[in-house]
Write an enzyme that holds these catalytic residues in place. Structure first.
Site, short mmCIF file in Angstrom:
data_model
loop_
_atom_site.label_atom_id
_atom_site.label_comp_id
_atom_site.label_asym_id
_atom_site.label_seq_id
_atom_site.Cartn_x
_atom_site.Cartn_y
_atom_site.Cartn_z
N LYS B 75 -54.29 -0.90 -6.29
CA LYS B 75 -54.37 0.17 -8.19
C LYS B 75 -52.73 0.46 -6.75
CE LYS B 75 -56.45 4.01 -10.01
NZ LYS B 75 -57.79 4.94 -9.50
N SER B 150 -59.13 5.94 -14.45
CA SER B 150 -57.78 5.23 -14.35
C SER B 150 -57.72 3.56 -13.11
CB SER B 150 -57.44 6.60 -12.97
OG SER B 150 -57.56 7.03 -11.89
N SER B 174 -63.07 7.06 -11.59
CA SER B 174 -61.71 5.83 -11.86
C SER B 174 -62.17 4.51 -11.47
CB SER B 174 -60.98 6.84 -11.09
OG SER B 174 -60.22 8.13 -12.56
#
Ligand SMILES: [Zn+2]
Lengths: 466, 486
Positions: B75, B150, B174
């Site tokens: 990420k 996210s 997330s």
């Protein structure tokens, strides 16, 4: 009659090996931004880790200032934005500090309360350079303690003594150099004046960098506030700076633009636990503090209070003195050599503070022992000490056998007679009432004896003969 | 079946080289990513170099780790030395960290092959990746739907077989919510199990580094390698040594599972149906299931937003243009420089949360909001403590809904906040939780099942998840990305 009320907030840089939250080395004076890492310049994702030595030093400082220690305290974030503060928050302690409720005792026995001592990180430094503003982050993350006093300082004299005592105690504990000119000790002084029992509106003078300036700034501020009140005006609560050149204070910001620091617990660090055992362990590392030393020098060594104060004023001098005087009957003589010859040699305050000598305490002890045994007279010893300080040599290396033979009474007698014979005019002057003329004869004896004669004895002898 | 184990065996038996494997992934990314927008940066050269090193080790008959040569993704908020790490924010454009995040450094040392950075909501603030400066990632099951957030880009990549696994972050769901939306497995570890060093902070007391993978076994393999004490993170637990993989096949008969009624009641019908079906499977496997009530799970949501925004307002203060990232071009004072830098380069969602967080911490409002939220958090933790005296694990939906249609959240703000309803409690409590697919809704979108455990009980929840996975049967997209069918 307007009464002054003042309190101090003092920041002291701790002399730990590394910074408070990272392993960067902690020291004064390096090329800009060379003592930095992701943690102390607050790079995204970097996390603080608390340096144990900072906690130990702060507890030591707290104990030396008669504080209680919280077995459990916390780190908090103080949020404000300024380019020298890399994370836009300072990691500090808000509601539960490490140390609380201590005091500093002044010479008249009055106690100035210490409200609290907490640990926190220092910020970087802005360097203004023509058009640019540059930032040096070497100081970011340097450990600080903030010592907050009670507002029970009631005169400029008390304030001065408080600051001096605080500085001295910190130096004795070894947690800081407390060099105000280098910024390792910085004082914010709160001041209010009032005619009544209730406190007046206070102002805060920020970042005082010498005790002399604290005194000047306070005197100015007391006068300023008193004049405002006398003329029926109101003192505004504000933060002030002190301008050294003009000797006046100026406004930096008023209460209205005060920051809201939005304190909250630092989630990246764990609470600080200190056991009673740890506290006691730290307590045992605190050396004898200046007020106790002073009493001991006067009581046990028979040194005058004024002299003792001078010895105690510099931790390195005190320790040199104690080592040199170890096992010697005449500690007072050792003190005299230090305060007389060595202090004259080390002219500035800084040199006295550093007390970086070429000779060891043992060398001074040897010299004093030579005078004790009568082998060397005091004036010759003083000259010898001056040579020792320059060369780093020991007394015996500088003195020859002649010097060490001493000077017997017969030789003194014959030299005195010679002095009188050779200087009839001087003798006549003396007889005519010029008392000082005798010193010229003493000088003659000293020269002839190459300094080995005792000036006091020579003077007595000369008067006797004449 | 563990994909990692399968690929590891293929590499060791020289059925495929690490380089060939990496190339397969890189070319799949090239063809699928324009549609999915899962990756925002592809590190082709770096990936091939890492693969080459592994191939030489294999050629030299050296022992290699299970993760050696396995292509993966990070990420965009996991710091990679010398490689852009931007949190998908304009303000960090061009920022190249000078150090590696601990989690990444541990994987790198095992020979992981990093394919590139995956998309996320700006600073992890969002549940759709629509707040990313790079635009939103798409759901591989249906490209008209979001991948969640996210860690949506990471979930999209893993689900579309564009990476074997991914490292994400979970502050309020997330990792789990996008895993649930995209039909893959997502583990949010216990707070303190995996070092946060190098994870760009959103809300420090809630942030965790998590794992997304195609199956439970792969999740366990990766977790075991990134977890464990790190002196660089004071909040990482000193005495924790993970061994989730070894526990995967333990018998789960007699395990006690609690189901909080509140979270079942608030789920959409399709979700509720699939979750209840999953619960039945646990019963069939010999677990003892009990429905119970825990009202603090509902009050957790506002408490979460207050705490997360408060911490974010502080954590994001450092983006002032002084040291890294973008800086405003024209300014007349330091103050103006900072103001302009932040106004111009933060997105709206980030600004909103900074303002909210600043407000709840400010004088006069602190007690009313922040202190109250902390109080609720303490209460929730106390209740969790009691709950885990009764149950080995809790089972809930991961999200009350399946994936949103693109732009749906923007039109209906409240709905997006509720999307975190089932996940935030694990963050507030610091508990481990895993999401895994348990079925599909009427539109064919995956439904996620969440298993929450007591602190440092990753072993136990992954064990339950693995057993469920076996009973559930195959799940996932077989005709997308890189697949090896044995
Ligand atoms: Zn550092």
């Amino acid at each position: 009659m307007y009464k002054l009320t003042s309190g101090f907030e003092t920041h002291v840089e701790l002399k730990t090996n590394t910074k408070i939250f990272c392993s960067c080395s902690n020291g004064f004076g390096s090329a800009p931004n060379t003592k930095c890492c992701p943690v102390c310049i607050g790079l995204p994702g970097a996390l603080p880790r608390l340096n144990k030595q900072v906690v130990e030093f702060a507890v030591k400082a707290g104990l030396a200032l008669n504080c209680k220690i919280n077995n459990l305290s916390y780190m908090d974030r103080k949020n404000y934005s300024y380019p020298d503060l890399p994370k836009a928050y300072q990691i500090s302690q808000f509601d539960v500090p490490l140390c609380y409720d201590g005091f500093v005792e002044l010479s008249d026995g009055k106690k100035i309360g210490i409200t609290r001592i907490h640990i926190e990180e220092d910020a970087g430094k802005l360097i203004h350079n023509d058009e640019d503003i540059l930032i040096d982050y070497n100081r970011a993350g340097v450990p600080l303690i903030e010592i907050v006093s009670e507002p029970n300082i009631e005169s400029v004299e008390e304030a001065k003594e408080f600051a001096e005592k605080l500085q001295l105690i910190m130096r004795y504990t070894g947690v800081s150099d407390c060099k105000m000119q280098e910024g390792s000790m910085r004082c914010d002084v709160n001041i209010s004046v009032s005619e009544s029992e209730s406190l007046g509106t206070r102002t805060e003078i920020k970042n005082m960098n010498s005790i002399a300036n604290i005194r000047k700034a306070m005197e100015y501020e007391v006068k300023r506030q008193t004049e405002i009140l006398k003329s029926g005006g109101k003192v505004i609560q504000e933060t002030l700076g002190f301008d050294e050149k003009s000797g006046t204070t100026y406004s930096m910001r008023t209460k209205e633009d005060a920051n809201d620091y939005r304190f909250f617990r630092e989630p990246d660090l764990l609470p600080i636990h200190i056991s009673h055992e740890d506290i006691e362990k730290i307590r045992r590392t605190i050396p004898e503090l200046p007020h106790k030393k002073l009493k001991r020098y006067v009581a046990d060594f028979g040194i005058d209070k004024k002299d003792a104060e001078l010895l105690v004023k510099y931790p390195r001098v005190a320790s040199f003195f104690e080592e040199a005087a170890y096992g010697i009957k005449s500690s007072k003589k050792v003190a005299n050599f230090i305060l007389g010859v060595i202090f004259a040699f080390l002219k500035s305050e800084t040199l006295k503070e550093e007390f970086d000598l070429k000779i060891s305490p043992e060398s001074l002890r040897e010299l004093v022992l030579l005078t004790d045994s009568g082998k060397l007279n005091v004036s010759k010893a003083k000259l010898t000490l001056e040579q020792m300080l320059l060369s780093g040599k020991r007394a015996e290396e500088l003195l020859n056998d002649d010097d060490l033979r001493g000077f017997d009474d017969d030789s003194l007698l014959s030299l005195c007679q010679k002095a009188i014979e050779v200087n009839p005019k001087t003798v006549a002057d003396y007889k005519g009432g010029k008392d000082k003329a005798i010193m010229a004869l003493v000088g003659f004896v000293m020269r002839e004896s190459k300094g080995r004669a005792d000036a006091g004895k020579a003077k007595e002898k000369l008067i006797e003969i004449i | 079946m563990s994909e990692i184990l399968k690929l590891h065996n293929m590499l060791c038996s020289k059925e495929i080289s690490a380089k060939e494997l990496t190339q397969k992934y890189l070319s799949a990314i090239k063809s699928l990513n324009p549609d999915l927008n899962a990756y925002i940066k592809i590190s082709e050269d770096e990936a091939l170099i890492s693969a080459d090193i592994i191939d030489r080790k294999i050629a030299g008959s050296e022992d290699i780790d299970l993760l050696s040569g396995i292509p993966m993704t990070l990420k965009d908020n996991i710091s990679t030395k010398g490689n852009d790490t931007t949190c998908c924010s304009k303000i960090l454009e061009g920022y190249k960290p000078i150090y590696d995040a601990t989690a990444w450094q541990r994987l790198k040392s095992k020979g992981a092959v990093h394919l590139g950075k995956t998309n996320m909501d700006e600073f992890a603030m969002g549940c759709t990746t629509e707040t990313s400066v790079y635009g939103s990632s798409k759901n591989p099951y249906n490209k008209n739907f979001v991948a969640g957030g996210s860690s949506g880009g990471t979930a999209s990549a893993v689900s579309a077989n564009l990476a074997v696994y991914g490292i994400g972050s979970d502050t309020g769901g997330s990792v789990r919510q996008p895993a649930s939306f995209c039909g893959c497995v997502g583990l949010k570890p216990t707070y303190g199990a995996v070092s946060r060093y190098g994870l760009i902070a959103y809300a420090s007391s809630l942030d965790t580094v998590g794992v997304l993978a195609g199956n439970v076994a792969d999740t366990a393999v990766v977790f075991d390698r990134i977890a464990g004490f790190d002196p660089m993170d004071s909040t990482s637990r000193p005495d924790f040594s993970p061994c989730a993989f070894d526990f995967l096949d333990k018998d789960i008969k007699g395990r006690k599972i609690g189901v909080p009624q509140e979270l079942i009641d608030r789920a959409d019908e399709d979700v509720k149906y699939q979750v209840l079906k999953a619960i039945k499977i646990f019963e069939d496997m010999g677990c003892v299931v009990e429905f119970f009530s825990m009202p603090s799970l509902i009050t957790a949501l506002p408490a979460y937003y207050i705490i997360a925004c408060a911490e974010a307002s502080s954590n994001l203060g450092r983006y002032d243009g002084v040291r890294y990232g973008l800086k405003a071009e024209c300014f007349e004072s330091i103050h103006q420089m900072i103001c302009k830098t932040r106004s111009e380069n933060f997105g709206d969602e980030v600004k909103k949360r900074i303002m909210l967080g600043t407000f709840v911490l400010s004088e006069g409002y602190y007690d009313k909001y922040y202190a109250k939220a902390q109080h609720l958090r303490q209460e929730l933790k106390a209740q969790f403590k009691k709950v885990f005296e009764r149950y080995d694990a809790l089972v809930t939906p991961t999200s009350p809904k399946t994936a949103f249609r693109l732009c749906e959240v923007e039109e209906n703000k409240e709905g997006s906040f509720n999307a975190d309803l089932c996940t935030v409690s694990a963050n507030l409590g610091g508990l481990p939780a895993v999401s895994l697919p348990c079925g599909k809704d009427s539109r064919g979108l995956p439904v996620g099942l969440q298993i929450i455990g007591d602190k440092f009980m990753e072993n136990r929840i992954l064990n339950l998840a693995k057993k469920f996975e076996e009973s559930r049967g195959e799940f996932g997209l077989k005709d997308m990305g890189v697949r090896f069918d044995v």
